[in-house]
Write a protein that holds these residues in place. Sequence first.
Motif, mmCIF file in Angstrom:
data_model
loop_
_atom_site.group_PDB
_atom_site.id
_atom_site.type_symbol
_atom_site.label_atom_id
_atom_site.label_comp_id
_atom_site.label_asym_id
_atom_site.label_seq_id
_atom_site.Cartn_x
_atom_site.Cartn_y
_atom_site.Cartn_z
ATOM 1 N N TRP A 131 0.805 -1.223 0.000
ATOM 2 C CA TRP A 131 0.000 0.000 0.000
ATOM 3 C C TRP A 131 0.836 1.270 0.000
ATOM 4 O O TRP A 131 0.370 2.324 -0.377
ATOM 5 N N ASP A 132 2.089 1.162 0.415
ATOM 6 C CA ASP A 132 2.920 2.352 0.566
ATOM 7 C C ASP A 132 3.699 2.721 -0.698
ATOM 8 O O ASP A 132 4.576 3.573 -0.663
ATOM 9 N N LEU A 161 -2.492 5.591 1.344
ATOM 10 C CA LEU A 161 -1.358 6.472 1.066
ATOM 11 C C LEU A 161 -1.857 7.859 0.662
ATOM 12 O O LEU A 161 -1.278 8.869 1.070
ATOM 13 N N ARG A 165 -0.778 11.294 2.773
ATOM 14 C CA ARG A 165 -0.026 12.399 2.162
ATOM 15 C C ARG A 165 -0.863 13.661 1.972
ATOM 16 O O ARG A 165 -0.426 14.620 1.373
ATOM 17 N N VAL A 182 3.714 11.721 -3.019
ATOM 18 C CA VAL A 182 3.679 10.293 -2.667
ATOM 19 C C VAL A 182 4.936 9.570 -3.118
ATOM 20 O O VAL A 182 5.100 8.377 -2.849
#
Length: 189
Positions: A131-132, A161, A165, A182
């Motif tokens: 997911w990151d 994410l 952010r 991101v």
Amino acid sequence: MAKVYRHFGNITRTRLDLITRDPEAGYMITVVIPTRDSARLIGPCLTSLVAAAVDGLVREVVLADGGSTDGTLEIAEDCGARVVSAADGLGLGLAEACDRPRGEWLMLLEPNALLPEGWRQVVEKQVNAGWDRAVSLGRPGVSWFRRPFTPPQGLLLSARLYQARGGFRSGDRDFARLIKAVGARRLNW
């Protein structure tokens, strides 16, 4: 079951909102597209999403519309896309469109985006990476020496994410600031 029909000439349309997917089947994607008088551009983009919507990968399509007068809203309605008004600015419209997505992942696409054959496998690989991580989606068919100068046609990132952010802001005019925020790496087809 999805309803497939013809609209505006030879473009095949599918009601994307009639498609359901078993929640146990894994992740789903919310596609967000900024539009303004994009009726002539958006057909191939929406058509490239149909098979993924039928399979359940694409959960919803949301258009952040900046006041279209050319049939864009009718195409969105025919396809079952949700429309969010971006009259107060594109950044705020995109922020509202990305608010509470029905999918765990967001795919932000330009209205003239062309997703190449096999794009779903690339997206699945990216999603499985975690997911990151985020990727900006390059345009297919661009020669290697023009890639650094060609703006991306979209961005794929997890909703988690996106929230972490800060998402879109009031002054945003495109995906550029979010892509940088991101730390998206560029995906070339």
